[in-house]
Structures are given as structure tokens and as C-alpha cells.
Design an enzyme around this catalytic site. Sequence first.
Site, short mmCIF file in Angstrom:
data_model
loop_
_atom_site.label_atom_id
_atom_site.label_comp_id
_atom_site.label_asym_id
_atom_site.label_seq_id
_atom_site.Cartn_x
_atom_site.Cartn_y
_atom_site.Cartn_z
N LYS A 1 36.98 -37.80 -32.93
CA LYS A 1 38.23 -37.48 -32.26
C LYS A 1 39.23 -36.99 -33.28
CE LYS A 1 37.95 -37.68 -27.95
NZ LYS A 1 38.09 -36.38 -27.28
N GLU B 1 28.17 -34.85 -33.35
CA GLU B 1 28.65 -36.22 -33.11
C GLU B 1 27.51 -37.19 -32.84
OE1 GLU B 1 31.88 -38.76 -30.46
OE2 GLU B 1 31.59 -36.62 -30.05
#
Length: 608
Positions: free
Chosen positions: A200, A184
Site C-alpha cells: 500500500k 505483491e
Amino acid sequence: MHPTALIDFTDPHNSAAPRLRHAFGTPREVLVAHTLAEVVPVLDAVQAAAEQGAWCVGSVRYEAAPAFDAALVVHTPDGPLAWFAVYDEALPWPEANVTEAVQVDWHTLPSRPAFDAAMDSLHRAIADGELYQVNLTAPMYGSLSGTSTTPALDLFHALQRAQPGGYAAFVDTGDTQLLSVSPELFFDWRGGQILARPMKGTAPRGVNPADDAAQAQALRTSPKERAENVMIVDLLRNDLSRVAEPFSVQVPRLFHTEALPSVWQMTSDVVARSRSGSSLADLFAALFPCGSVTGAPKVRAMQMIHQLEPQARGVYCGAIGVVRPAAPGEQGEKFVRATFNVPIRTVAVEGSQVRCGIGSGITADATAPAEWQEWLHKRAFVERASKPFDLLETLAMDGGQLRHAADHLQRLAAAAAHFAYPFNTGEAQQHLAQLVQSHPHGLWRVRLLLAAQGTFSVQAFAMEATPPCAPPVRLQLASTPLAEAHGEFVRFKTTRRAHYDAFTPTTPGVFDTVLWNPEGEITECTRGNMALLLDGRWVTPPLTCGLLSGIGRTLALREGRVTEAVVRVEDMARVQGWAFVNSLRGWVAAELVYTDLLLKRELIMKHQ
């Protein structure tokens, strides 16, 4: 000389571009913040050093958040709030040798009862309108052992093999080594442009290409996962607006699915142009911690995290990155480039002690079983790297002929691709051919092993043929579900078999154990697949139940001898016949030995 830092970052603007891949030696200085008041000055010093041509590599702990906003509640930190090493130059990436001299024994894992209790608290808070989402996490603790002289560095390389790509970093602070293989991006800042890419939404990888594509599509279209993603995108848009030029915040990409070795992840891009005069500390003040690891709204979410998580997160869920001089001709405020990851998939090593956090976003639609399963999927990267293992194929060799060798090599190649092991079909065939020449007669069990380095080894063990009129072998039903049924060490055949060995029969005369998954579905035996005569037809459990795609099973399906069907433990009373199936022994008649089916049903209910 061993590096004190390594950076291996993908280009967030162009995944096909060369990676930012460098090593760093002895730093000329180290900038450390021990108190909240020192955090911003350290970031200012980092930026000043980069403006003067230095490379700065380091981290900011989650507990540094109140340095930017006193309303953000955290636990007492368990180490420096910010730590950066300043280097005069970036060195070439070193060639790392694959090693088997290091391993991690995990002795403390997240507790399911504590997880369920936290889920209940979060659902009440969400139902009461206090917040929309909270990122709940828990630590795992383990011990590092082995013969390596650089155990933390070797573990980092093992983690990279388990979780390639992304934004990987190794940072040695002296007392602690940070091993991050995070997929990420927190933010990238260059030429006045800011890119944030919150992650997410999670789904497991499929058991075959069709199932894998279906899992990705289900993630992209899931209302729950999309809602979770949008909540954080909205939070990031709001955070970026605090440091962005008016009307420059945009979302050019939503709901992009990225394939990682054990999971699919959903990301979205949020971009903006930073205001004139903005500093690195200004970006942290606007964005830190990343909303993807807090929840929304951020202040209330962090209060819930403080309430439900009894310990500091540390660098996990903070930021790890590099600040460097701007490229020649690149324009931007202050003329530096900064790239930071969100340190998920990150291990901290202190001596022989190892810590790794795991977590997920909890929304109103989240269920405890599904979120717990997501934690198991996310844990796979560190479990794969924790202990060395070989890929394995077991073949029968009869009178100098290898049975179904092509099928075995095809399956081995698929496993090698999954685990990123080098694989050469011709070399494998050569090893098998040499074994055949030295064992031209008799019946043999052949073990073909592929190590992480891509090297093969082969062994032959004499075996006895199963008599044509042999009585059925006896099978017993497992008393508990196989928790790892949906894991990669079930889907692929390796030398890591502790999860199977725990079910090895101890009762005299019992040949093998019938396993079932946490959903109460029959899967396989510990040493082979199975077929069941149900309602007048032979069936075998589908791969989606969590089992190895055995060669004997594949042949039975190919020949039409069996079809796939889900069979639950509660359906066993309807089973009219059993068979044990694998490539080594073929189709072997079997019978199930159990004394109380009602008791088995009670076990099912207990573990669901």
C-alpha cells in the site's frame, strides 16, 4: 509440449536466493469449486495432495470470500471459485523466445466520470465514519491478436519483461488463461511460520536518478501514503491473530519502498506463527481476501466495493499460488509450503478477449486527480506489453560523420536498461560504422533501432540541410493536453508514437505542434524539444513536466544556451521568442501560430 502452468516466485524471505521457477505439464487431476460449499473441501484436498508429495498450482477468486465469512458481500462469480491443478512433479523453467507475434488492442478503459463519482461516494462514507479506506478498482477490456500459436503464453512472457520479478504465474484452466506478474505477496506459509507483505502506497518513478530518489523519499515520508499502509497493516495483524499462536504476531518491517519499472510501491511485513493443527483453509479463512485489495474495516469496505463496482472481480484481487511438499527436514504443521500472490497486475484471457483490473486505495486524503494519475502509472505494465516496439535513436550523418553519436548511444543504453532490452555498445557502434562506410558523402537522417531481442538495425535517408537564413518554422498549440505526458513512452524514444501522431499538424504550413501536460505546463513538440524566450532569457521545460530528454536540448543546456523553467500555457503572452530544438536539425527559429489566447486558456481550465 506447452506448459499448463508456470510459477516464477521470488523467495519472500531472501530476495537474493534462487527463485522458485518451474513449469508444469499435464496435471494428474484438477480440483474445482463451483459453489461456496466446495471451496474449503478443495483447499483441504490441495493440502492433502501436497502432503503426499504433489505440487498444486491454482487460484481462488475474490468472489470465494463468503465461503470463509458470510458477512463478506460479493457479486455473483463469473467462473469457478477455486481451481487447482495437481502435478506429480515440477519441471525446469522453459527458455522463452522473445516474440513480436502478439498484441492487445484495449477498447474499453476505466471511465473518468464514473471514477470521480465513485470517489465522491467514498469520501462521503469516510467522512461519515463508516470506514477508513476502500480499494477501488475497474476493469479494462481488450482483444488479443497476432500470428502466435500460443498467444496467451507469449503475452505472459511479454508481461514478465514489462514487470519482472515479484510473484509471476501462468495458469491455463482450459477456458481461461491467467497471466499474473504481481509484485505483491499475499502470504507465505512454511514450517509453521506465516509471512504476509501487504502493498500500500504508490509513487511514480522519476525522470532521472535524482528525481527517482526524491520520489522514493517522498513516498516513504508521505503522511497520506504511510497512513494508508498502516491501516492495512493493522487489518492484517488482526486477521493473522485469528490463526496465530498468542502474542506471535509481529511487524518486523514497515514502509519499505520497492522499485518497479513504472512505480515505487510501499510494503510492510506482518509475521506470525500458526497455531498447532492449522490448515491451508484456516489461513484463507483468516486472511482472504487480502486487506490491501479490500480496505478497512474489511466487511464494510467490501460492501462499498459491491455497491460501486458493477461487476465481479474474478481472480483479480483473489489469490494465485503454489502449494508444495515441505523441504527435507523442514518442520511445520502438516509439512507443506504454500506461497500465494495477490493477483494485481494480472490479465485473464478467454479466447481472444482480454481483461485486466486496475485500482488503488482511497482514503480521506485521496484526491481524484492524484488517484487517477496513479491508475495511469499502474496501467503502464500492461500497455508496455500490449504491442511490440523498438527503441529508437535518430542521428544526423554529414559527410561521413555522425553528430553526437556518443550522446545518442548513452541515451539508448539508458532506455534499454529501463525496458530490460539487451544492449551491446560495441555492436551498436559496429552497425553505425558500417553505415558510415557505405554513405561517405552527403547529409543523411539515420535511424538506429534496437529490438526486444537485443538486435540492431540501421537505416539512412537523404535529407536537405536547413538554410541559414530560413524563415521561422510555424508551430501550433495543441487543443487538448497530452494525457500520456508523464508516461515512459514520452520519457524514452521508441517506435510507439501513436500519442504523438494524434497531434500531427494537418494545417498547411504548420511544422509541428506544441504540447502541454494535464497540469497546463508546456512540454515539447511531437518531433523535438523547444526553447522559449521568456523575460529576456531562453528557457526549456524541465523533464519533470513530461518530455523526452532530447540530445539537442541536452547540448543547449550543457552549453548554457538555455536553462530549465516551467512555462504554463497561460504564460504564453509573455513569451518573446520560440525555437524548435533537436539533434537532427539543431536550433531552428520558430513562431507560434494561434488566434485566440483566451480560448486556449479556456481549454486549459476545461482539462484541469
